[in-house]
Design an enzyme around this catalytic site. Structure first.
Site, PDB file in Angstrom:
ATOM      1  N   CYS A  23      -4.651  -1.586  27.369  1.00  0.00           N
ATOM      2  CA  CYS A  23      -5.528  -0.464  27.002  1.00  0.00           C
ATOM      3  C   CYS A  23      -5.793   0.463  28.180  1.00  0.00           C
ATOM      4  O   CYS A  23      -5.964   1.657  28.006  1.00  0.00           O
ATOM      5  CB  CYS A  23      -6.857  -0.982  26.456  1.00  0.00           C
ATOM      6  SG  CYS A  23      -6.706  -1.814  24.870  1.00  0.00           S
ATOM      7  N   HIS A  68      -5.297  13.479  15.108  1.00  0.00           N
ATOM      8  CA  HIS A  68      -3.939  13.743  15.597  1.00  0.00           C
ATOM      9  C   HIS A  68      -3.972  14.459  16.938  1.00  0.00           C
ATOM     10  O   HIS A  68      -3.228  15.417  17.174  1.00  0.00           O
ATOM     11  CB  HIS A  68      -3.121  14.522  14.563  1.00  0.00           C
ATOM     12  CG  HIS A  68      -2.664  13.648  13.440  1.00  0.00           C
ATOM     13  ND1 HIS A  68      -3.513  13.229  12.447  1.00  0.00           N
ATOM     14  CD2 HIS A  68      -1.455  13.094  13.179  1.00  0.00           C
ATOM     15  CE1 HIS A  68      -2.856  12.460  11.598  1.00  0.00           C
ATOM     16  NE2 HIS A  68      -1.602  12.353  12.026  1.00  0.00           N
ATOM     17  N   GLU A 136     -13.208   1.457  15.838  1.00  0.00           N
ATOM     18  CA  GLU A 136     -11.932   1.657  16.520  1.00  0.00           C
ATOM     19  C   GLU A 136     -10.843   0.785  15.913  1.00  0.00           C
ATOM     20  O   GLU A 136      -9.677   1.161  15.877  1.00  0.00           O
ATOM     21  CB  GLU A 136     -12.091   1.337  18.010  1.00  0.00           C
ATOM     22  CG  GLU A 136     -10.870   1.708  18.828  1.00  0.00           C
ATOM     23  CD  GLU A 136     -11.113   1.552  20.310  1.00  0.00           C
ATOM     24  OE1 GLU A 136     -11.410   2.577  20.953  1.00  0.00           O
ATOM     25  OE2 GLU A 136     -11.020   0.414  20.805  1.00  0.00           O
TER      26      GLU A 136
END
Length: 193
Positions: A23, A68, A136
């Site tokens: 991450c 996006h 998330e």
């Protein structure tokens, strides 16, 4: 009473400094779900806290500005930020790292400001943003309340330090929406949506 409206967006980020190697070192994305929770002790002329249809206007545009897109931390390397902006038309730069926790705080500050600038015309009274939940993953989320959103301990979030690319701003129903919010311009809800 508390009501909740959910929105969704797809976003990519790197969370520098976190414990998870992949991450903090690799660009990756998530399918986010965002819940805006509002509260009031009153109901409007339609016997609602705040009509969900009204949330599909500017609130939706602000939350979906991350869709996006790649979200960047302003303190990341200039080389990385320049490369990402070079290869993605849709980007957002934040004054805090784009962790789930910070997303919930950033969205809280943005929606809270917009709500405070908005005049209601259908009998709404004392409507406040209760909290923002950002999912998330399927199993992990962060929930920010007022105290969290404006916490110096977690890093101050100034609206002027949130930057949207031209492509993101062009996607707003009103291309000047973010500038209007930052400058404190008044908004008036429509009588019908």
């Amino acid at each position: 009473m508390i009501i909740r409206k959910m929105f969704k967006f797809e976003n990519a980020h790197i969370v520098r400094g976190c414990s998870t190697q992949k991450c903090r070192a690799s660009l990756h994305g998530h399918s986010y779900r965002v819940e805006l929770l509002f509260e009031s002790n009153f109901l409007d002329n339609g016997h609602m806290v705040y009509d969900f249809g009204l949330m599909k206007q500017n609130m939706k545009a602000l939350v979906e500005s991350f869709d996006h897109a790649i979200t960047l931390w302003s303190k990341d390397s200039q080389e990385y930020k320049d490369d990402m902006k070079k290869h993605s038309q849709r980007w957002v730069e934040l004054p805090v790292s784009p962790s789930c926790e910070q997303f919930s705080r950033v969205i809280f500050v943005m929606i809270d400001k917009l709500l405070k600038l908005t005049s209601c015309v259908n009998g709404e009274k004392e409507v406040k943003l209760h909290s923002v939940i950002v999912h998330e993953t399927q199993t992990g989320y962060a929930q920010a309340f007022y105290e969290d959103a404006y916490s110096k301990n977690m890093g101050l979030i100034e609206l002027e330090d949130i930057v949207f690319s031209d492509e993101v701003r062009d996607g707003f129903g009103d291309v000047n929406l973010w500038e209007r919010v930052k400058s404190g311009e008044a908004f008036v809800n429509p009588t019908t949506v």
